[in-house]
Design a protein around this motif. Sequence first.
Motif, PDB file in Angstrom:
ATOM      1  N   ALA A 106       0.844  -1.198   0.000  1.00 54.32           N
ATOM      2  CA  ALA A 106       0.000   0.000   0.000  1.00 54.32           C
ATOM      3  C   ALA A 106       0.886   1.258   0.000  1.00 54.32           C
ATOM      4  O   ALA A 106       1.934   1.275   0.658  1.00 54.32           O
ATOM      5  CB  ALA A 106      -0.919  -0.012   1.226  1.00 54.32           C
ATOM      6  N   PRO A 107       0.469   2.296  -0.769  1.00 49.29           N
ATOM      7  CA  PRO A 107      -0.722   2.367  -1.625  1.00 49.29           C
ATOM      8  C   PRO A 107      -0.488   1.684  -2.977  1.00 49.29           C
ATOM      9  O   PRO A 107       0.615   1.732  -3.520  1.00 49.29           O
ATOM     10  CB  PRO A 107      -0.929   3.875  -1.798  1.00 49.29           C
ATOM     11  CG  PRO A 107       0.456   4.445  -1.708  1.00 49.29           C
ATOM     12  CD  PRO A 107       1.195   3.580  -0.724  1.00 49.29           C
ATOM     13  N   CYS A 108      -1.534   1.055  -3.502  1.00 44.31           N
ATOM     14  CA  CYS A 108      -1.388   0.296  -4.740  1.00 44.31           C
ATOM     15  C   CYS A 108      -2.630   0.465  -5.606  1.00 44.31           C
ATOM     16  O   CYS A 108      -3.667   0.951  -5.161  1.00 44.31           O
ATOM     17  CB  CYS A 108      -1.162  -1.183  -4.433  1.00 44.31           C
ATOM     18  SG  CYS A 108      -2.560  -1.969  -3.595  1.00 44.31           S
ATOM     19  N   ALA A 109      -2.515   0.047  -6.857  1.00 45.35           N
ATOM     20  CA  ALA A 109      -3.668  -0.046  -7.743  1.00 45.35           C
ATOM     21  C   ALA A 109      -4.451  -1.304  -7.390  1.00 45.35           C
ATOM     22  O   ALA A 109      -3.899  -2.250  -6.810  1.00 45.35           O
ATOM     23  CB  ALA A 109      -3.215  -0.091  -9.198  1.00 45.35           C
ATOM     24  N   ALA A 110      -5.740  -1.334  -7.740  1.00 47.51           N
ATOM     25  CA  ALA A 110      -6.562  -2.495  -7.393  1.00 47.51           C
ATOM     26  C   ALA A 110      -7.613  -2.729  -8.474  1.00 47.51           C
ATOM     27  O   ALA A 110      -8.046  -1.799  -9.162  1.00 47.51           O
ATOM     28  CB  ALA A 110      -7.237  -2.299  -6.036  1.00 47.51           C
ATOM     29  N   TYR A 111      -8.009  -3.994  -8.588  1.00 45.17           N
ATOM     30  CA  TYR A 111      -9.057  -4.398  -9.530  1.00 45.17           C
ATOM     31  C   TYR A 111      -9.965  -5.394  -8.825  1.00 45.17           C
ATOM     32  O   TYR A 111      -9.494  -6.302  -8.121  1.00 45.17           O
ATOM     33  CB  TYR A 111      -8.455  -5.047 -10.769  1.00 45.17           C
ATOM     34  CG  TYR A 111      -9.481  -5.681 -11.690  1.00 45.17           C
ATOM     35  CD1 TYR A 111     -10.195  -4.913 -12.600  1.00 45.17           C
ATOM     36  CD2 TYR A 111      -9.755  -7.049 -11.627  1.00 45.17           C
ATOM     37  CE1 TYR A 111     -11.153  -5.485 -13.434  1.00 45.17           C
ATOM     38  CE2 TYR A 111     -10.701  -7.629 -12.469  1.00 45.17           C
ATOM     39  CZ  TYR A 111     -11.397  -6.840 -13.363  1.00 45.17           C
ATOM     40  OH  TYR A 111     -12.349  -7.405 -14.175  1.00 45.17           O
ATOM     41  N   GLY A 112     -11.278  -5.252  -9.018  1.00 48.02           N
ATOM     42  CA  GLY A 112     -12.227  -6.197  -8.429  1.00 48.02           C
ATOM     43  C   GLY A 112     -13.405  -6.422  -9.356  1.00 48.02           C
ATOM     44  O   GLY A 112     -13.868  -5.480 -10.017  1.00 48.02           O
ATOM     45  N   PHE A 113     -13.876  -7.648  -9.405  1.00 46.56           N
ATOM     46  CA  PHE A 113     -15.032  -7.987 -10.248  1.00 46.56           C
ATOM     47  C   PHE A 113     -16.214  -8.319  -9.347  1.00 46.56           C
ATOM     48  O   PHE A 113     -16.085  -9.111  -8.407  1.00 46.56           O
ATOM     49  CB  PHE A 113     -14.701  -9.167 -11.159  1.00 46.56           C
ATOM     50  CG  PHE A 113     -15.745  -9.442 -12.205  1.00 46.56           C
ATOM     51  CD1 PHE A 113     -15.808  -8.674 -13.354  1.00 46.56           C
ATOM     52  CD2 PHE A 113     -16.686 -10.447 -12.026  1.00 46.56           C
ATOM     53  CE1 PHE A 113     -16.773  -8.917 -14.323  1.00 46.56           C
ATOM     54  CE2 PHE A 113     -17.658 -10.700 -12.985  1.00 46.56           C
ATOM     55  CZ  PHE A 113     -17.700  -9.931 -14.135  1.00 46.56           C
ATOM     56  N   HIS A 114     -17.370  -7.703  -9.628  1.00 45.14           N
ATOM     57  CA  HIS A 114     -18.610  -7.929  -8.863  1.00 45.14           C
ATOM     58  C   HIS A 114     -18.354  -7.769  -7.366  1.00 45.14           C
ATOM     59  O   HIS A 114     -18.011  -6.683  -6.922  1.00 45.14           O
ATOM     60  CB  HIS A 114     -19.196  -9.292  -9.215  1.00 45.14           C
ATOM     61  CG  HIS A 114     -19.909  -9.291 -10.543  1.00 45.14           C
ATOM     62  ND1 HIS A 114     -20.899 -10.180 -10.870  1.00 45.14           N
ATOM     63  CD2 HIS A 114     -19.772  -8.496 -11.643  1.00 45.14           C
ATOM     64  CE1 HIS A 114     -21.347  -9.941 -12.098  1.00 45.14           C
ATOM     65  NE2 HIS A 114     -20.667  -8.928 -12.594  1.00 45.14           N
ATOM     66  N   SER A 115     -18.507  -8.827  -6.568  1.00 43.31           N
ATOM     67  CA  SER A 115     -18.366  -8.669  -5.126  1.00 43.31           C
ATOM     68  C   SER A 115     -16.959  -8.245  -4.735  1.00 43.31           C
ATOM     69  O   SER A 115     -16.765  -7.591  -3.703  1.00 43.31           O
ATOM     70  CB  SER A 115     -18.771  -9.959  -4.392  1.00 43.31           C
ATOM     71  OG  SER A 115     -18.207 -11.091  -4.998  1.00 43.31           O
ATOM     72  N   GLY A 116     -15.951  -8.602  -5.556  1.00 41.18           N
ATOM     73  CA  GLY A 116     -14.603  -8.096  -5.294  1.00 41.18           C
ATOM     74  C   GLY A 116     -14.558  -6.587  -5.378  1.00 41.18           C
ATOM     75  O   GLY A 116     -13.840  -5.922  -4.611  1.00 41.18           O
ATOM     76  N   GLY A 117     -15.339  -6.012  -6.291  1.00 46.25           N
ATOM     77  CA  GLY A 117     -15.428  -4.562  -6.383  1.00 46.25           C
ATOM     78  C   GLY A 117     -16.115  -3.944  -5.190  1.00 46.25           C
ATOM     79  O   GLY A 117     -15.725  -2.867  -4.720  1.00 46.25           O
ATOM     80  N   ILE A 118     -17.142  -4.610  -4.672  1.00 42.46           N
ATOM     81  CA  ILE A 118     -17.827  -4.113  -3.475  1.00 42.46           C
ATOM     82  C   ILE A 118     -16.858  -4.050  -2.302  1.00 42.46           C
ATOM     83  O   ILE A 118     -16.823  -3.059  -1.539  1.00 42.46           O
ATOM     84  CB  ILE A 118     -19.023  -5.023  -3.122  1.00 42.46           C
ATOM     85  CG1 ILE A 118     -20.045  -5.067  -4.268  1.00 42.46           C
ATOM     86  CG2 ILE A 118     -19.674  -4.580  -1.814  1.00 42.46           C
ATOM     87  CD1 ILE A 118     -20.773  -3.784  -4.497  1.00 42.46           C
TER      88      ILE A 118
END
Length: 457
Positions: free
Chosen positions: A101-113
């Motif tokens: 941290a701090p970093c970039a992040a990616y999440g799909f559906h519940s990962g995004g939540i």
Amino acid sequence: MPSQITRQITRHVLTIPAQGGKPARKVHYRRCGQGPALLMVHQSPRSSSEYTELMRDWAAHFTCIAPDTPGFGQSDPLPGEPEINDFADAILEFADALGIAPCAAYGFHSGGIILVTAIKRRPQAFRCLAVGGYAIWTPEEMRIFGESYLPEFVPQPYGEHLAWIWSRILEQSWVFPWFDTREEARMSIAHADVEHVARTVSEMLDAGEHYRAGYGAVLRAPRDIPAPDAVVPPCLISAYDGDPLQAHIDRLGAMPASWSAQKVATPKEHQDLSLAFLKEHADTAPCGALPEDGHEGWLELEGGLIHWKGAKGGRLRLHRPAEELADPSKGEIAIDVPGHGQSDDFDDMKRAVEASAEALGVSDIDWPAPPAGDADRLYPDMAPDRFGLYLQRAWQVARAEAFFAPWYEANAAHAVPLTPEAIATPAVHARALARIRAGAAARRWHDTLAQIQGETA
């Protein structure tokens, strides 16, 4: 294009220490690539394995780091009845423990939540965020999901739960939600992709009843996007045609100035758009070495990964075909043999085991004898099929093993003493899962052991 080395996905275990009254917990994560760190959070009820191809695609641009969220894959669950803030804090603790941290992040559906919640709780932990599909449920939708979406998933004595999970995962692409069989609920991306369904079923079986905690926390999470005046890192939300959450783009409402949302046509377009956004806003400093535990991990051998546990240098214990490693005793080290448990398969199983022993500093290998019986009958076909019958086949074998040896000789002459431990449903469930994971590798391991036994006779 990234080189073969940077495209190699490695697997690791890191224990988050006990803190603030919370117990220590194990986190399993995958790593791939080079460049700045990119934290990737999977959807429920999947695991980090859903990102294997995407990690390889993005490996030239980022050090992709994908943990199994608590209770999924090979990560320990959170205690009690966790809510979305607990899962967000767990991701933040993981990023802190890795030092990314701090970093970039990616999440799909519940990962995004989970990631949006984490950004609201500690925005300074992120450089930017890309999300695939963000759910904004209406009160009525929340009521329907709360009543029906997360039934108990407890193994049943005769394997009824396996028939349910196959149909539930298969039909999730036919109607959404999976239990809504009205014509209005039909999906445009319906399929009967056996490989995809079997992979998702396997991840659901790994999570077991814990799937309700992680999935439920996401479904109950407040759907409040940060206020327009919030000081938060930039975020892109996109959803493709056929994604049931694409329509939710219109429900997002006012967002911070650095946030945007977009509908796209295909999954590939969503991924390309997300990658371009992440590259634009991510840090440029490359990710360094990451910490991991010293008592469990995966060996990188030529041809794949071997899962191990124990104290390096101890006696190497191997399990029998269609089984998995058990926690080793003091002075021992254990592996999932090739193609079993959490180990990759290898053409030359004997050589892979010997290479594992060498890498682990072991000189003494405890080769087990192959089980007695006809190898052609001991290991029935475990290849996934259109109707999920392989699941029931594994369950029936696992139950029969508590009654007879070999299991297929169902007669008094081959009866074994019945014990509560062997016939207990959790034990049958564990044996069935081990056999499902091993698949065709079980027979090949049997033949390898028989060959070794013949050589030493």
